[in-house]
Design an enzyme around this catalytic site. Structure first.
Site, PDB file in Angstrom:
ATOM      1  N   GLY A  24       0.828  -1.198   0.000  1.00 38.00           N
ATOM      2  CA  GLY A  24       0.000   0.000   0.000  1.00 38.00           C
ATOM      3  C   GLY A  24       0.860   1.245   0.000  1.00 38.00           C
ATOM      4  N   TYR A  58      -4.303   9.991  -3.365  1.00 38.42           N
ATOM      5  CA  TYR A  58      -3.183   9.904  -2.420  1.00 38.42           C
ATOM      6  C   TYR A  58      -2.162  11.010  -2.682  1.00 38.42           C
ATOM      7  CZ  TYR A  58      -4.815   5.128  -1.348  1.00 38.42           C
ATOM      8  OH  TYR A  58      -5.554   4.035  -0.986  1.00 38.42           O
ATOM      9  N   TYR A 132     -12.599  16.949  -2.088  1.00 41.67           N
ATOM     10  CA  TYR A 132     -13.489  16.808  -0.933  1.00 41.67           C
ATOM     11  C   TYR A 132     -14.382  18.045  -0.852  1.00 41.67           C
ATOM     12  CZ  TYR A 132     -10.223  13.133   0.476  1.00 41.67           C
ATOM     13  OH  TYR A 132      -9.430  12.007   0.516  1.00 41.67           O
ATOM     14  N   SER A 169     -14.320  -1.207  -4.999  1.00 42.29           N
ATOM     15  CA  SER A 169     -13.828  -1.143  -3.624  1.00 42.29           C
ATOM     16  C   SER A 169     -14.976  -0.709  -2.714  1.00 42.29           C
ATOM     17  CB  SER A 169     -12.668  -0.156  -3.515  1.00 42.29           C
ATOM     18  OG  SER A 169     -12.168  -0.083  -2.190  1.00 42.29           O
ATOM     19  N   GLN A 193     -12.095  -4.480  -3.217  1.00 43.12           N
ATOM     20  CA  GLN A 193     -11.158  -4.121  -2.152  1.00 43.12           C
ATOM     21  C   GLN A 193     -11.946  -3.616  -0.941  1.00 43.12           C
ATOM     22  OE1 GLN A 193      -7.807  -0.728  -1.463  1.00 43.12           O
ATOM     23  NE2 GLN A 193      -7.538  -1.945  -3.325  1.00 43.12           N
ATOM     24  N   PRO A 221      -4.947  -4.757   6.441  1.00 38.06           N
ATOM     25  CA  PRO A 221      -4.813  -6.152   6.870  1.00 38.06           C
ATOM     26  C   PRO A 221      -4.139  -6.304   8.230  1.00 38.06           C
ATOM     27  CG  PRO A 221      -3.120  -5.643   5.268  1.00 38.06           C
ATOM     28  CD  PRO A 221      -4.046  -4.449   5.318  1.00 38.06           C
ATOM     29  N   LYS A 273       0.619  -1.404   4.342  1.00 43.40           N
ATOM     30  CA  LYS A 273       1.347  -0.170   4.058  1.00 43.40           C
ATOM     31  C   LYS A 273       2.308   0.118   5.194  1.00 43.40           C
ATOM     32  CE  LYS A 273       1.023   3.524   5.656  1.00 43.40           C
ATOM     33  NZ  LYS A 273       0.796   4.816   6.342  1.00 43.40           N
ATOM     34  N   SER A 274       3.523   0.452   4.853  1.00 41.98           N
ATOM     35  CA  SER A 274       4.488   0.870   5.856  1.00 41.98           C
ATOM     36  C   SER A 274       5.570   1.692   5.177  1.00 41.98           C
ATOM     37  CB  SER A 274       5.118  -0.340   6.559  1.00 41.98           C
ATOM     38  OG  SER A 274       6.099   0.095   7.489  1.00 41.98           O
ATOM     39  N   ASN A 283       6.985  -7.646   6.545  1.00 40.16           N
ATOM     40  CA  ASN A 283       5.651  -7.918   6.010  1.00 40.16           C
ATOM     41  C   ASN A 283       5.701  -8.840   4.797  1.00 40.16           C
ATOM     42  OD1 ASN A 283       4.473  -6.296   7.950  1.00 40.16           O
ATOM     43  ND2 ASN A 283       4.225  -4.530   6.607  1.00 40.16           N
TER      44      ASN A 283
END
Length: 307
Positions: A24, A58, A132, A169, A193, A221, A273-274, A283
Site C-alpha cells: 500500500g 493519495y 473533498y 472497492s 477491495q 490487513p 502499508k508501511s 511484512n
C-alpha cells in the site's frame, strides 16, 4: 497450500493474475516528507514486492511511478512484472469524467496502462476541482451516481487498452449485484477491495465473491484506525491480540506476519502499508510453511470484534 510471496499470485476472472501480497502506498500528504513514497517503493521492489496499490487522491502517484520506472531502468524488473492498482475517486463518477481521471493517473505514473483500476467507493461527491467538496457548514457535498453508467465508461477504458482489469472497492453484495446483473455487461468486476483482517473477517462477502469469481483485496490487513468513532476500543489493537501473539511465538513470526498469513492462506490479497524499511521487509516474509493453524485458531476464537 504452499505459498511463496515472491511468486504466488491468484487468477482474476478475466484471465489476468494478481499477486497475493501487495504494498500500500498511502501516506498523509500533510505529514509525509517528499520522496518518502518513492524510496519505499524502490525498497519494496528490491525486497520482492510486485503489486502496488495507489490512488490519484493519495497525491503521490508521481513518486510511485518514478520508483517503478527507475527500477525498470536499472534492470531490476520489467513493466510486465509490476502490478499497479489505481482508483477512480468519488468526484469522477460521471461517465464523461472517468477516462480523464484514469489518464491523470497514467500521466502521473508516466505509464501506458494500469493493471487494475477500481471504483474507490460506491458513492459520489460533487464533481469539480475539489476532491473533498464541502458546503458552508463543512459537510461533504454528495452527488447522484449511476454506478452502471460509470462502469460502462470503465469498460470503454479497458477496451482502449488503458487498463487490463476492472474492479471495485467498498462494495456490498447489493452493489456488486447491480453491476453483475447490468444488461449488456461486457467486463465483470474481478476484485472488491474492502477492509479485511482477523478482527473483521468478512465471511459472507468473501463467500459471495468467491461464488462470482471476484477476488477480495483486503486493505488495513494489520488492523484499522483506533479512532473511537470507528472501532470498539475494548478490543486490543490487532497486533497486540493475545492469540495472534501466541501463534507468532509458536512459528517464530511477528503478530503482523500472522495476520497477513491468515488472509493470504484463504486467498485474500493483502496490501499492507508501511514506510518503515524493517517492516516493509518483515511484512513480505509471511513464510512458505503450511501454517494451517493460523486459519483454524483465528476462525475458532470468534474474535470478530472490529479493531
Amino acid at each position: 497450500m504452499n505459498l511463496n510471496a515472491e511468486s504466488h499470485s491468484v487468477p482474476l476472472g478475466d484471465g489476468n493474475h494478481i499477486p497475493l501480497l501487495g504494498f500500500g502506498t498511502y501516506g498523509d500528504p500533510r505529514t509525509t516528507p517528499k520522496g518518502t513514497t518513492s524510496e519505499c517503493v524502490k525498497l519494496a521492489i528490491d525486497v520482492g514486492y510486485r503489486h502496488f496499490d495507489g490512488a490519484l487522491v493519495y497525491f503521490n502517484e508521481h513518486e510511485v511511478g518514478q520508483a517503478i520506472r527507475e527500477k525498470i531502468a536499472d534492470g531490476t524488473v520489467k513493466r510486465e512484472d509490476i502490478f499497479y492498482c489505481g482508483k477512480l475517486w468519488n468526484t469522477f463518477h460521471p461517465p464523461e469524467l472517468v477516462r480523464p481521471a484514469l489518464e491523470r493517473t497514467l500521466k502521473a505514473l508516466k505509464l501506458d496502462y494500469v493493471d487494475l483500476y477500481i471504483i474507490e467507493l460506491p458513492m459520489a461527491f460533487k464533481p469539480g476541482k475539489e476532491f473533498y467538496p464541502k458546503d458552508q457548514d463543512g459537510k461533504e457535498i454528495y452527488h447522484h451516481t449511476d454506478l452502471c453508467a460509470t462502469w460502462e465508461a470503465l469498460e470503454a477504458c479497458k477496451d482502449a487498452g488503458l487498463v487490463k482489469s476492472l474492479g471495485v472497492s467498498n462494495f456490498n453484495r447489493r452493489q456488486l449485484e447491480l453491476l453483475l446483473n447490468k444488461p449488456g455487461l461486457r467486463h465483470k468486476p474481478v476484485s472488491n477491495q474492502v477492509e479485511c483482517h482477523p478482527y473483521f473477517t468478512q465471511p459472507k462477502l468473501l463467500e459471495y465473491c468467491r461464488q462470482n469469481d471476484i477476488v477480495i483485496v483486503g486493505y488495513c490487513p494489520l488492523g484499522s484506525t483506533r479512532d473511537p468513532g470507528w472501532v470498539n476500543l475494548k478490543c486490543p489493537p490487532l497486533l497486540e491480540d493475545e492469540l495472534l501473539v501466541s501463534i507468532g511465538k509458536k512459528y517464530n513470526k511477528s503478530s503482523a506476519q500472522v495476520a497477513l498469513r491468515f488472509n493470504v492462506q484463504r486467498g485474500v490479497v493483502v496490501i499492507p502499508k508501511s514506510f518503515s524499511p524493517e517492516r516493509i521487509k518483515q511484512n513480505f516474509q509471511v513464510g512458505v510453511t503450511k501454517y494451517v493453524d493460523f486459519f483454524f485458531h483465528i476462525r475458532d476464537c470468534n474474535v470478530h470484534c472490529r479493531q
